[in-house]
Design an enzyme around this catalytic site. Structure first.
Site, PDB file in Angstrom:
ATOM      1  N   LYS A  90       0.817  -1.215   0.000  1.00 32.75           N
ATOM      2  CA  LYS A  90       0.000   0.000   0.000  1.00 32.75           C
ATOM      3  C   LYS A  90       0.850   1.264   0.000  1.00 32.75           C
ATOM      4  CE  LYS A  90      -4.079  -2.074   2.125  1.00 32.75           C
ATOM      5  NZ  LYS A  90      -5.015  -2.082   3.273  1.00 32.75           N
ATOM      6  N   CYS A 175      -2.749  12.290  26.830  1.00 36.97           N
ATOM      7  CA  CYS A 175      -2.268  11.389  25.785  1.00 36.97           C
ATOM      8  C   CYS A 175      -3.312  10.308  25.517  1.00 36.97           C
ATOM      9  CB  CYS A 175      -0.939  10.752  26.198  1.00 36.97           C
ATOM     10  SG  CYS A 175      -1.065   9.669  27.642  1.00 36.97           S
ATOM     11  N   CYS A 192     -13.745  -3.008  10.749  1.00 37.72           N
ATOM     12  CA  CYS A 192     -14.277  -3.070   9.391  1.00 37.72           C
ATOM     13  C   CYS A 192     -14.471  -4.506   8.932  1.00 37.72           C
ATOM     14  CB  CYS A 192     -13.330  -2.354   8.430  1.00 37.72           C
ATOM     15  SG  CYS A 192     -13.091  -0.608   8.795  1.00 37.72           S
TER      16      CYS A 192
END
Length: 403
Positions: A90, A175, A192
């Site tokens: 990617k 944080c 997903c």
């Protein structure tokens, strides 16, 4: 790919952006001097990368450990069918597109995982970190090391039609560990891969992250949104809550140095240093064969050696039915050797300059990268993954990475 002398120079490239008063010419100059680290170049990361490139951020550094598959094309905007057919990493595929979008900026693509060993180098010279990751461990690592260096972390996450975003700034906010806890596992979390995702939700969250990053990088920090924003686009519900201040008892954000805006001549020298460093990295990216052999004696449990004299780490990739097996730092894989070796052992092998894929008779697949990572696809069992690596890679020569 265009040659440098063929690269067009358009004075009005950023004209609509500079006419936007909060950015203007001075903000544009800051963007051109800035560097941004995008970790994960999937759905969120790909969209973030193209926003940063189009806006003219001077250095866009992309880090991703995976490669393009057909299921990515529904929502990952920088990739096309040819990228999936070629199984391109990617980061590589994204960098190619970004250089076509804007040849005036520097794009630094890294095909690797983010670890304790390399996170410092990845953050070097960066002004912001944009979160495109899919796992809590990487996010916590980036937040911690970024805070210690005064670098803000622009968090984002999406699943289904829901998403969330927050701008975490050293010296101003807590944080990530203080916000979500220290658990590095995503076990039980919706992803997903478990509940699906729609592209508009991805673009909504990426837009939120990118807008905040542009505020920061252009020097308009007073405009930063100081809230944790979440929403569901399908049912259209939006919630917003104030981000807490740094926790005084936290050794990450409690004592973090305030993040600084950077600009001017110091930044120009920093960019020149980046270019020189990139040239060094390209020279050091070579691999050479050694006589190290991969040995196995029976099935291996998590953390057991995959090859003689070295240990391998395993990580179950979130919702992917994939285990990543990583050799000890400094030990890589020679792809030409791997391709021949696996083909001779009955695997159906395909390859490109960046990886080798091998479909095994058992049904699982091995995806080998030169940095010593192996994705074992078709299982979530680390012991099974390491056993398959041992069974199919025993006797194959490894590669020691030149440092």
């Amino acid at each position: 790919m265009r040659k440098p002398e063929e690269q067009p120079r358009w004075p009005d490239r950023y004209s609509r952006q500079t006419r936007f008063a909060p950015i203007g010419e001075s903000g544009q100059r800051r963007l051109e001097q800035a560097g941004v680290l995008i970790v994960g170049c999937g759905a969120l990361g790909a969209s973030l990368a193209q926003h940063m490139a189009r806006a003219g951020v001077g250095l866009v550094r992309i880090v991703d450990r995976d490669y393009v598959e057909p299921s990515n094309l529904q929502r990952q905007v920088l990739f096309d069918e040819q990228d999936a057919l070629e199984s391109l990493p990617k980061a590589v595929a994204a960098a190619r597109k970004l250089r076509l979008i804007n040849g005036e900026i520097e794009v630094d693509a890294r095909v690797q995982d983010v670890t304790n060993a390399n996170v410092g180098e990845l953050l070097e010279g960066m002004d912001a970190v944009l979160d495109g990751t899919d796992n809590a461990a990487a996010r916590l690592l980036l937040s911690e090391h970024g805070f210690r260096r005064g670098i803000p972390f622009f968090y984002g996450g999406v699943a289904g039609s829901q998403g969330m975003s927050a701008s975490l700034v050293p010296g101003a906010t807590a944080c990530l560990r203080c916000l979500i806890g220290g658990g590095e596992s995503d076990s039980g979390a919706d992803t997903c891969d478990t509940i699906g995702v729609i592209a508009p939700a991805v673009e909504w969250v990426a837009a939120l992250q990118a807008a905040e990053a542009l505020k920061w990088l252009s020097g308009r920090r007073e405009a930063l949104r100081r809230t944790w924003l979440s929403g569901d686009l399908w049912h259209f519900r939006v919630r917003e809550s104030a981000l807490p201040s740094p926790a005084q008892g936290c050794d990450i954000c409690g004592g973090a140095q305030a993040a600084a805006e950077r600009g001017g001549d110091a930044d120009n020298s920093r960019i020149r240093g980046r270019n020189a460093k990139g040239a060094r990295d390209s020279r050091q990216a070579a691999f050479h064969l050694t006589s190290l052999s991969l040995n196995r004696s029976g099935p291996l449990a998590e953390g057991e050696p995959v090859h003689h004299g070295f240990r391998a780490q395993t990580a179950v990739l979130c919702g992917r039915d994939t285990v990543q097996v990583t050799m000890e730092e400094g030990i890589g894989l020679d792809l030409g050797e791997a391709e021949q070796w696996l083909a001779a052992r009955g695997c159906e092998v395909t390859s490109n300059p960046y990886l080798v894929k091998a479909a095994m008779p058992e049904g699982e697949k091995l995806v080998l990268f030169p940095d010593g990572r192996i994705l074992v696809q078709g299982t979530q069992d680390p012991a099974r993954a390491t056993a398959l690596c041992g069974a199919y890679l025993t006797g194959m020569r490894a590669a020691a990475i030149l440092r």
